[in-house]
Design an enzyme around this catalytic site. Structure first.
Site, PDB file in Angstrom:
ATOM      1  N   CYS A 316     -19.591  12.525  29.500  1.00 14.48           N
ATOM      2  CA  CYS A 316     -18.447  12.525  30.416  1.00 14.48           C
ATOM      3  C   CYS A 316     -17.152  12.190  29.687  1.00 14.48           C
ATOM      4  O   CYS A 316     -16.128  11.957  30.324  1.00 14.48           O
ATOM      5  CB  CYS A 316     -18.683  11.545  31.568  1.00 14.48           C
ATOM      6  SG  CYS A 316     -18.910   9.830  31.065  1.00 14.48           S
ATOM      7  N   GLU A 350     -16.420  17.403  31.204  1.00 12.45           N
ATOM      8  CA  GLU A 350     -17.787  16.948  30.954  1.00 12.45           C
ATOM      9  C   GLU A 350     -18.500  18.014  30.134  1.00 12.45           C
ATOM     10  O   GLU A 350     -18.261  19.214  30.307  1.00 12.45           O
ATOM     11  CB  GLU A 350     -18.517  16.679  32.266  1.00 12.45           C
ATOM     12  CG  GLU A 350     -17.779  15.681  33.139  1.00 12.45           C
ATOM     13  CD  GLU A 350     -18.690  14.674  33.810  1.00 12.45           C
ATOM     14  OE1 GLU A 350     -19.917  14.792  33.671  1.00 12.45           O
ATOM     15  OE2 GLU A 350     -18.155  13.760  34.464  1.00 12.45           O
TER      16      GLU A 350
END
Length: 357
Positions: A316, A350
């Site tokens: 992330c 991400e």
């Protein structure tokens, strides 16, 4: 961008046509990771609007009235009525809840924030207070009844729940249960695409080690691809929910341990009572899956996972991913690289990376 608050609210910082936004993010990844990977980047797009199932808004008090707010570009508060990124259920509930708060002095007094969570099965509003919530218990119960939703109130470490504290979500053909304070993916459709990416990355799976497993987001779908799975997570609530989610799967072992503790167990440094019913020497691991927090993977964990032939890394944070790849690419080669556009209209990215020896 069709949002009247763009340029004032800091929730979005990319005002581009969606295909241009995807190109911007893809070009960034190609440039940032060119020393590790020169192949094609797989792109998994999101809906442009109504994609987010979870968000928190501030509450602004003015002359006895209350308003939703977001942080502005200059750190000031910006009054808003809704947010087009939110799930349609949240968009519909925001004015209804606000109207009920405006009509009840007890409920709006010293309220400073509201968090919304919408799933396919449940809806919860979490009211955040600077006061004793037990004094408004009856008002909160009535609010939950009027709106026919789950209501949670929190203040200074205390909490009240009306309608239950567990939420359920369906992702692909799996039902997940989790607590409102647990981490879960806020873009359900892109999460499904992430799971498919991970499934497609598995070839000739024997056993899987999954680190930072949460409530089993990837674990459940992967159970059919491996003989056995050993999955660790430090959060007590997440492990409890993961075990409940996987009660029909007999090849998954969840353990509440930190990544470092699990490594100590593998290396024989310590014995753990939490592993007394699990023989870790009985696993034949072909893959390791890691889905760490934004800070990335700790150095000792990086060293450990380099022992595995196949690494699947869900990230992330491109910055920490790049740091970690400096180490992992000493022993492994990237064979797949993916962009998951979880947060449209922002620079947030991400990634999914598959590495092999």
């Amino acid at each position: 961008m069709s949002c009247s608050y763009y340029g004032k609210c800091a929730g979005c910082n990319l005002n581009l046509p969606y295909n241009d936004e995807i190109s911007f993010k893809t070009d960034f990844l190609k440039s940032e990771f060119k020393e590790f990977y020169q192949g094609e980047i797989e792109i998994f797009k999101s809906d442009e609007w109504n994609f987010r199932n979870h968000a928190e808004f501030g509450i602004w008090h003015e002359k006895g009235d209350v308003f939703y707010t977001m942080r502005g570009n200059s750190n000031e508060r910006v009054k808003i009525e809704t947010c087009p990124k939110m799930d349609k259920k949240i968009v519909e509930m925001m004015p209804k809840l606000l109207q009920n708060l405006r009509e009840n002095k007890n409920l709006k007094e010293r309220l400073f924030g509201i968090e919304f969570i919408a799933t396919k099965f449940d809806f919860m509003a979490i009211l955040l207070y600077h006061k004793d919530i037990f004094n408004i218990k009856d008002d909160l119960a009535k609010l939950a009844e009027i709106l026919d939703i789950k209501i949670s109130a929190r203040s200074r470490g205390k909490f009240l729940n009306f309608g239950g504290e567990i939420l359920r979500e369906k992702v692909q053909n799996f039902i997940y249960r989790f607590n409102a304070d647990a981490f879960f993916q806020s873009n359900t459709k892109v999460n499904e695409k992430m799971i498919l990416f991970v499934l497609n990355a598995v070839k000739n799976g024997k056993d899987l080690l999954e680190m930072y497993c949460g409530h089993g987001n990837f674990t459940l779908p992967l159970a059919s691809e491996f003989g056995k799975i050993l999955a660790n997570e430090i959060s007590k609530n997440s492990i409890k929910n993961a075990r409940e989610n996987s009660k029909n799967k007999d090849n998954i072992n969840f353990v509440r341990m930190s990544a470092k503790e699990l490594i100590d167990a593998f290396n024989g440094v310590r014995e753990f009572n939490r592993l007394k019913d699990i023989d870790i020497t009985d696993f034949d691991f072909s893959h390791v899956l890691v889905d760490p927090p934004r800070a990335g993977i700790e150095p000792e964990v990086l060293d450990f996972i380099q022992n595995f032939k196949n690494i699947i890394y869900i990230s992330c944070n491109p910055a920490s991913l790049k740091q970690n790849l400096q180490i992992l690419c000493e022993t492994h080669k990237i064979t797949k690289f993916a962009l998951f556009d979880q947060f449209v209209h922002t620079e947030h990215i991400e990634c999914g990376v598959v590495l092999q020896k």
